[in-house]
Design a protein around this motif. Structure first.
Motif, PDB file in Angstrom:
ATOM      1  N   SER A 150      16.367   3.057  10.428  1.00  0.00           N
ATOM      2  CA  SER A 150      14.958   2.652  10.438  1.00  0.00           C
ATOM      3  C   SER A 150      14.528   2.349   8.999  1.00  0.00           C
ATOM      4  CB  SER A 150      14.084   3.752  11.058  1.00  0.00           C
ATOM      5  OG  SER A 150      12.732   3.324  11.175  1.00  0.00           O
ATOM      6  N   ILE A 151      13.226   2.239   8.797  1.00  0.00           N
ATOM      7  CA  ILE A 151      12.646   2.032   7.472  1.00  0.00           C
ATOM      8  C   ILE A 151      11.665   3.167   7.201  1.00  0.00           C
ATOM      9  CG2 ILE A 151      11.167   0.546   6.052  1.00  0.00           C
ATOM     10  CD1 ILE A 151      12.304  -1.854   7.542  1.00  0.00           C
ATOM     11  N   GLY A 152      11.722   3.715   5.990  1.00  0.00           N
ATOM     12  CA  GLY A 152      10.781   4.740   5.564  1.00  0.00           C
ATOM     13  C   GLY A 152      10.029   4.271   4.338  1.00  0.00           C
ATOM     14  N   SER A 153       9.103   5.110   3.855  1.00  0.00           N
ATOM     15  CA  SER A 153       8.327   4.754   2.675  1.00  0.00           C
ATOM     16  C   SER A 153       8.078   5.976   1.812  1.00  0.00           C
ATOM     17  CB  SER A 153       6.992   4.119   3.065  1.00  0.00           C
ATOM     18  OG  SER A 153       6.148   5.063   3.710  1.00  0.00           O
ATOM     19  N   LEU A 154       7.901   5.725   0.527  1.00  0.00           N
ATOM     20  CA  LEU A 154       7.523   6.742  -0.446  1.00  0.00           C
ATOM     21  C   LEU A 154       6.299   6.219  -1.176  1.00  0.00           C
ATOM     22  CD1 LEU A 154       8.220   9.386  -2.054  1.00  0.00           C
ATOM     23  CD2 LEU A 154       9.517   7.911  -3.618  1.00  0.00           C
ATOM     24  N   THR A 155       5.149   6.857  -0.970  1.00  0.00           N
ATOM     25  CA  THR A 155       3.921   6.427  -1.636  1.00  0.00           C
ATOM     26  C   THR A 155       3.936   6.928  -3.071  1.00  0.00           C
ATOM     27  OG1 THR A 155       2.782   8.391  -0.802  1.00  0.00           O
ATOM     28  CG2 THR A 155       2.573   6.369   0.486  1.00  0.00           C
ATOM     29  N   LEU A 156       3.615   6.047  -4.014  1.00  0.00           N
ATOM     30  CA  LEU A 156       3.717   6.367  -5.429  1.00  0.00           C
ATOM     31  C   LEU A 156       2.363   6.451  -6.125  1.00  0.00           C
ATOM     32  CD1 LEU A 156       6.624   3.877  -6.190  1.00  0.00           C
ATOM     33  CD2 LEU A 156       6.819   6.318  -5.709  1.00  0.00           C
ATOM     34  N   ASP A 157       1.275   6.201  -5.400  1.00  0.00           N
ATOM     35  CA  ASP A 157      -0.050   6.144  -6.019  1.00  0.00           C
ATOM     36  C   ASP A 157      -0.837   7.437  -5.833  1.00  0.00           C
ATOM     37  OD1 ASP A 157      -0.371   5.895  -3.331  1.00  0.00           O
ATOM     38  OD2 ASP A 157      -1.678   4.129  -3.392  1.00  0.00           O
ATOM     39  N   THR A 158      -0.133   8.526  -5.541  1.00  0.00           N
ATOM     40  CA  THR A 158      -0.787   9.829  -5.405  1.00  0.00           C
ATOM     41  C   THR A 158      -0.093  10.823  -6.331  1.00  0.00           C
ATOM     42  OG1 THR A 158       0.673  10.470  -3.577  1.00  0.00           O
ATOM     43  CG2 THR A 158      -1.408   9.392  -2.993  1.00  0.00           C
ATOM     44  N   SER A 159      -0.773  11.919  -6.631  1.00  0.00           N
ATOM     45  CA  SER A 159      -0.187  12.918  -7.521  1.00  0.00           C
ATOM     46  C   SER A 159       1.060  13.546  -6.910  1.00  0.00           C
ATOM     47  CB  SER A 159      -1.222  14.003  -7.841  1.00  0.00           C
ATOM     48  OG  SER A 159      -1.702  14.607  -6.639  1.00  0.00           O
ATOM     49  N   THR A 160       1.093  13.613  -5.582  1.00  0.00           N
ATOM     50  CA  THR A 160       2.264  14.122  -4.872  1.00  0.00           C
ATOM     51  C   THR A 160       2.803  13.028  -3.955  1.00  0.00           C
ATOM     52  OG1 THR A 160       1.334  16.351  -4.879  1.00  0.00           O
ATOM     53  CG2 THR A 160       3.163  15.933  -3.375  1.00  0.00           C
ATOM     54  N   PRO A 161       3.836  12.288  -4.392  1.00  0.00           N
ATOM     55  CA  PRO A 161       4.392  11.218  -3.550  1.00  0.00           C
ATOM     56  C   PRO A 161       4.766  11.732  -2.173  1.00  0.00           C
ATOM     57  CG  PRO A 161       5.303  11.108  -5.751  1.00  0.00           C
ATOM     58  CD  PRO A 161       4.533  12.384  -5.685  1.00  0.00           C
ATOM     59  N   LYS A 162       4.465  10.925  -1.164  1.00  0.00           N
ATOM     60  CA  LYS A 162       4.679  11.336   0.217  1.00  0.00           C
ATOM     61  C   LYS A 162       5.698  10.441   0.895  1.00  0.00           C
ATOM     62  CE  LYS A 162       2.247  12.080   4.615  1.00  0.00           C
ATOM     63  NZ  LYS A 162       0.938  11.992   5.314  1.00  0.00           N
ATOM     64  N   VAL A 163       6.624  11.052   1.622  1.00  0.00           N
ATOM     65  CA  VAL A 163       7.645  10.326   2.366  1.00  0.00           C
ATOM     66  C   VAL A 163       7.207  10.190   3.821  1.00  0.00           C
ATOM     67  CG1 VAL A 163      10.016  10.423   3.264  1.00  0.00           C
ATOM     68  CG2 VAL A 163       9.552  11.013   0.877  1.00  0.00           C
ATOM     69  N   ARG A 164       7.350   8.985   4.371  1.00  0.00           N
ATOM     70  CA  ARG A 164       7.122   8.740   5.790  1.00  0.00           C
ATOM     71  C   ARG A 164       8.379   8.085   6.361  1.00  0.00           C
ATOM     72  NH1 ARG A 164       2.652   4.984   6.917  1.00  0.00           N
ATOM     73  NH2 ARG A 164       2.690   5.892   9.014  1.00  0.00           N
ATOM     74  N   LEU A 165       8.759   8.497   7.562  1.00  0.00           N
ATOM     75  CA  LEU A 165       9.949   7.978   8.225  1.00  0.00           C
ATOM     76  C   LEU A 165       9.571   7.278   9.522  1.00  0.00           C
ATOM     77  CD1 LEU A 165      12.301  11.083   7.783  1.00  0.00           C
ATOM     78  CD2 LEU A 165      12.226   9.022   6.348  1.00  0.00           C
ATOM     79  N   GLY A 166      10.539   6.546  10.077  1.00  0.00           N
ATOM     80  CA  GLY A 166      10.347   5.932  11.389  1.00  0.00           C
ATOM     81  C   GLY A 166       9.259   4.886  11.435  1.00  0.00           C
ATOM     82  N   LEU A 167       9.156   4.051  10.399  1.00  0.00           N
ATOM     83  CA  LEU A 167       8.101   3.045  10.365  1.00  0.00           C
ATOM     84  C   LEU A 167       8.376   1.870  11.295  1.00  0.00           C
ATOM     85  CD1 LEU A 167       7.251   2.943   6.547  1.00  0.00           C
ATOM     86  CD2 LEU A 167       6.225   4.336   8.359  1.00  0.00           C
ATOM     87  N   ILE A 168       9.623   1.705  11.687  1.00  0.00           N
ATOM     88  CA  ILE A 168       9.989   0.717  12.707  1.00  0.00           C
ATOM     89  C   ILE A 168      10.857   1.424  13.738  1.00  0.00           C
ATOM     90  CG2 ILE A 168       9.892  -1.175  11.044  1.00  0.00           C
ATOM     91  CD1 ILE A 168      12.993  -1.250  11.210  1.00  0.00           C
ATOM     92  N   PRO A 169      10.965   0.892  14.943  1.00  0.00           N
ATOM     93  CA  PRO A 169      11.756   1.559  15.984  1.00  0.00           C
ATOM     94  C   PRO A 169      13.231   1.644  15.609  1.00  0.00           C
ATOM     95  CG  PRO A 169      10.298  -0.089  16.953  1.00  0.00           C
ATOM     96  CD  PRO A 169      10.254  -0.305  15.475  1.00  0.00           C
ATOM     97  N   GLU A 170      13.845   2.786  15.898  1.00  0.00           N
ATOM     98  CA  GLU A 170      15.287   2.893  15.747  1.00  0.00           C
ATOM     99  C   GLU A 170      15.966   1.908  16.696  1.00  0.00           C
ATOM    100  OE1 GLU A 170      16.643   6.850  16.294  1.00  0.00           O
ATOM    101  OE2 GLU A 170      15.570   7.652  14.560  1.00  0.00           O
ATOM    102  N   GLY A 171      17.033   1.319  16.250  1.00  0.00           N
ATOM    103  CA  GLY A 171      17.757   0.354  17.070  1.00  0.00           C
ATOM    104  C   GLY A 171      17.440  -1.087  16.738  1.00  0.00           C
ATOM    105  N   ASP A 172      16.413  -1.332  15.897  1.00  0.00           N
ATOM    106  CA  ASP A 172      16.123  -2.709  15.503  1.00  0.00           C
ATOM    107  C   ASP A 172      17.216  -3.257  14.591  1.00  0.00           C
ATOM    108  OD1 ASP A 172      13.833  -2.702  16.980  1.00  0.00           O
ATOM    109  OD2 ASP A 172      12.445  -2.883  15.292  1.00  0.00           O
ATOM    110  N   PHE A 173      17.900  -2.357  13.875  1.00  0.00           N
ATOM    111  CA  PHE A 173      18.988  -2.752  12.992  1.00  0.00           C
ATOM    112  C   PHE A 173      20.175  -1.821  13.227  1.00  0.00           C
ATOM    113  CE2 PHE A 173      15.133  -4.205  10.904  1.00  0.00           C
ATOM    114  CZ  PHE A 173      15.460  -5.503  10.561  1.00  0.00           C
ATOM    115  N   SER A 174      21.380  -2.339  12.991  1.00  0.00           N
ATOM    116  CA  SER A 174      22.588  -1.570  13.281  1.00  0.00           C
ATOM    117  C   SER A 174      23.059  -0.762  12.079  1.00  0.00           C
ATOM    118  CB  SER A 174      23.703  -2.516  13.722  1.00  0.00           C
ATOM    119  OG  SER A 174      24.048  -3.380  12.654  1.00  0.00           O
TER     120      SER A 174
END
Length: 359
Positions: A150-174
């Motif tokens: 899948s695709i995840g993200s790391l926000t960099l504009d906060t004092s504590t960077p935050k990780v988010r996972l599963g931004l697109i459905p699993e299985g869209d890419f191999s």
């Protein structure tokens, strides 16, 4: 036949690679020659060019290290203890390098001035982040194995960077998708599948909290197994390199309409576009074909071709996948080459690559 270096992630275990980065060690390799600088690695994943400090960063998944060289190709540092390091994504001000650690389940944050790790952000056990691209103040990363990717993200504009996972459905890419962005289009994220034939490209609007799929195309330009992606400086065109077809196609963004084609040969494996708009189309060629074709934007014929040394006949030096990067001013080109008779790679510097000849 030419000996290929297999994908290291299929060969390695975690043993000896885990641990925190302890900083940069000075490199001791010899100065560069006309055949390029000998690198103490047999595999590489990515390279990034830092104009602020005039440095080139080269990641090696197998040793869990990032090599640092100057613009002349001389090795200056080695950043160690980066397990499974792959993509290298440079910040807009060139002061920070972000590096996914596939065997460390984390994103490493490296200070480009000191060549030392500044921070490490955990992405979660078993996530295996491989590829990355910056869009504004968010780092997007492709992670996961096979159809669980899948695709995840790391926000960099906060004092504590935050990780988010599963931004697109699993299985869209191999597998963890290749990612590409442009500062000229900060709300656009392009993803490509490395492992499927025919290939798949997708474009997302990432200007909001969650990515919105704009376009998804299977078999774009009859391309398969994407090796590399690049977006032009104006953010309007995507360039790709894939095992087939034997040329470098382009696609308009965000709709992915087929555009101009840059002629090359078998087998396209790298592409890079400079700030001037010049295109470097790289191939894993067999002599006497060139390894790199240099084009003005939209041109039908290259203004220059590059043969990577050492060239010793049929089994000459070859270009590594994703082995091209321009200096941001668009004058100097860096390439990672290998040779079937050598157990190491080389960093080749092509000066004045924006000119038709080296004279």
């Amino acid at each position: 036949m030419r000996r290929r270096i297999p994908r290291a992630r299929l060969l390695l275990t975690l043993a000896g690679l885990l641990g925190l980065s302890l900083g940069a060690a000075p490199a001791t390799q010899a100065a560069p020659t006309e055949e390029g600088t000998v690198l103490p690695i047999a595999y590489h994943c990515d390279l990034a060019v830092d104009p602020l400090h005039q440095r080139v960063f080269i990641s090696d998944y197998t040793t869990g290290s990032v090599l640092v060289a100057d613009y002349q190709g001389r090795l200056t540092h080695t950043i160690k203890n980066l397990p499974g390091v792959c993509d290298l994504e440079l910040s807009a001000d060139s002061r920070t390098l972000y590096a996914p650690l596939a065997l460390g389940d984390a994103i490493s944050v490296i200070d480009t001035g000191t060549a030392r790790q500044r921070a490490r952000h955990t992405t979660g056990t078993g996530t295996a982040p491989f590829h990355a691209a910056l869009s504004g103040r968010t780092l997007y990363f492709g992670y996961g194995e096979q159809w669980g990717a899948s695709i995840g993200s790391l926000t960099l504009d906060t004092s504590t960077p935050k990780v988010r996972l599963g931004l697109i459905p699993e299985g869209d890419f191999s597998g963890a998708p290749l990612l590409a962005t442009s500062t000229a289009a900060p709300g656009t994220l392009v993803a490509g599948d490395q492992n499927t034939s025919p290939g798949t490209l997708a474009v997302y609007d990432v200007s909001g909290r969650n990515p919105v799929l704009l376009t998804r195309v299977r078999d774009p330009g009859s391309a398969s197994n994407f090796s590399d992606l690049a977006v032009t400086p104006d953010g309007r065109t995507l360039l790709t390199a894939s095992g087939a077809p034997y040329h470098h196609p382009t696609f308009g963004l965000p709709g992915l309409a087929e555009g101009h084609t840059y002629a090359s040969t078998s087998y396209p494996n790298a592409v890079a576009v400079s700030s001037r708009g010049d295109v470097a189309a790289g191939v894993d060629s067999i002599e006497p074909d060139p390894d790199v074709y240099l084009y003005r934007v939209g041109a039908d014929s290259p203004y220059r071709t590059v043969f990577l040394a050492p060239a010793t006949g049929y089994d000459a030096g070859y270009l590594r996948p994703r082995g091209l990067a321009w200096a941001p001013d668009g004058t100097r080109l860096f390439a990672i080459s290998g040779h079937s008779d050598e157990d190491h790679l080389r960093l080749v510097v092509v000066p004045s690559a924006h000119r038709p000849t080296t004279g």
